[in-house]
Scaffold this motif. Structure first.
Motif, mmCIF file in Angstrom:
data_model
loop_
_atom_site.group_PDB
_atom_site.id
_atom_site.type_symbol
_atom_site.label_atom_id
_atom_site.label_comp_id
_atom_site.label_asym_id
_atom_site.label_seq_id
_atom_site.Cartn_x
_atom_site.Cartn_y
_atom_site.Cartn_z
ATOM 1 N N LYS A 42 10.345 -13.939 -44.621
ATOM 2 C CA LYS A 42 10.626 -14.375 -43.161
ATOM 3 C C LYS A 42 9.278 -13.352 -42.360
ATOM 4 O O LYS A 42 8.587 -13.767 -41.764
ATOM 5 C CB LYS A 42 11.756 -14.359 -42.816
ATOM 6 C CG LYS A 42 12.390 -15.596 -43.062
ATOM 7 C CD LYS A 42 13.897 -15.556 -42.275
ATOM 8 C CE LYS A 42 14.656 -16.792 -42.749
ATOM 9 N NZ LYS A 42 15.933 -17.167 -42.101
ATOM 10 N N ALA A 102 5.775 -13.999 -40.888
ATOM 11 C CA ALA A 102 5.721 -14.090 -39.238
ATOM 12 C C ALA A 102 4.455 -13.604 -38.874
ATOM 13 O O ALA A 102 3.786 -12.884 -39.289
ATOM 14 C CB ALA A 102 6.757 -13.031 -38.746
ATOM 15 N N SER A 107 2.317 -13.356 -29.678
ATOM 16 C CA SER A 107 3.470 -12.607 -29.848
ATOM 17 C C SER A 107 3.902 -11.747 -28.681
ATOM 18 O O SER A 107 5.100 -11.549 -28.293
ATOM 19 C CB SER A 107 3.545 -11.940 -31.277
ATOM 20 O OG SER A 107 3.440 -12.805 -32.045
#
Length: 176
Positions: free
Chosen positions: A134, A138, A146
């Motif tokens: 994960k 990302a 972000s």
């Protein structure tokens, strides 16, 4: 709102921004791994709150010892907003334009630190592997999207703390 409150908050926001940006620049120049340490995150969190509270205190002094809840919160919020905005802009410049490779290196170091922490808590290897996947998938934490999301989340958290601090620090003049 008094112009003094805004100018005090702006000044402390600039000081905070310079301090936060300096930490980022120094960590970039000396050792990126510094930015993966939990104690740096906690220290900076406390520094940001402290600057916000100092801003309220200085605004209160400038207003002869009295400050409304609104002025106290405004002083805190402006300080924190300016500080983390400056820090975010410096991070964008460094990790997106000056040295994008450093962002990838930092991401790898964050993954390594996370794996190490999960192992110290005896997390199952399957869970660790899933977490690593994960994190690798990302987007970069320094991508504009972000950073904007992170900035928003930080503002919400710091605002809750600022509301509490403002409630505690407010003092109205009963003679008026």
């Amino acid at each position: 709102m008094d112009k003094t409150v805004k100018s005090i908050a702006t000044n402390y926001g600039l000081y905070l921004g310079i301090l936060l940006a300096s930490v980022t620049v120094l960590a970039y120049a000396l050792n990126l791994e510094i930015l993966t340490k939990w104690w740096i995150g906690i220290s900076l969190f406390l520094v940001i709150i402290t600057f916000g509270i100092i801003s309220i205190t200085q605004s209160k002094s400038a207003l002869e010892g009295f400050i409304s809840f609104k002025d106290a919160f405004t002083s805190y919020f402006i300080t924190v907003l300016i500080g983390i905005l400056i820090s975010s802009v410096v991070s964008v410049i460094i990790f997106n334009f000056i040295d994008p490779e450093a962002a990838l290196t930092l991401k790898e170091k964050i993954i390594e630190a996370s794996v190490e922490m999960m192992r110290s808590f005896n997390a199952p290897e399957d869970d660790i592997a899933e977490a690593v996947i994960k994190m690798e998938e990302a987007p970069s934490q320094f991508a504009i999207g972000s950073l904007v999301q992170s900035l928003f989340i930080q503002l919400v958290i710091y605002s809750v703390i600022g509301l509490i601090a403002s409630l505690i620090m407010k003092k109205t003049n009963e003679d008026i």
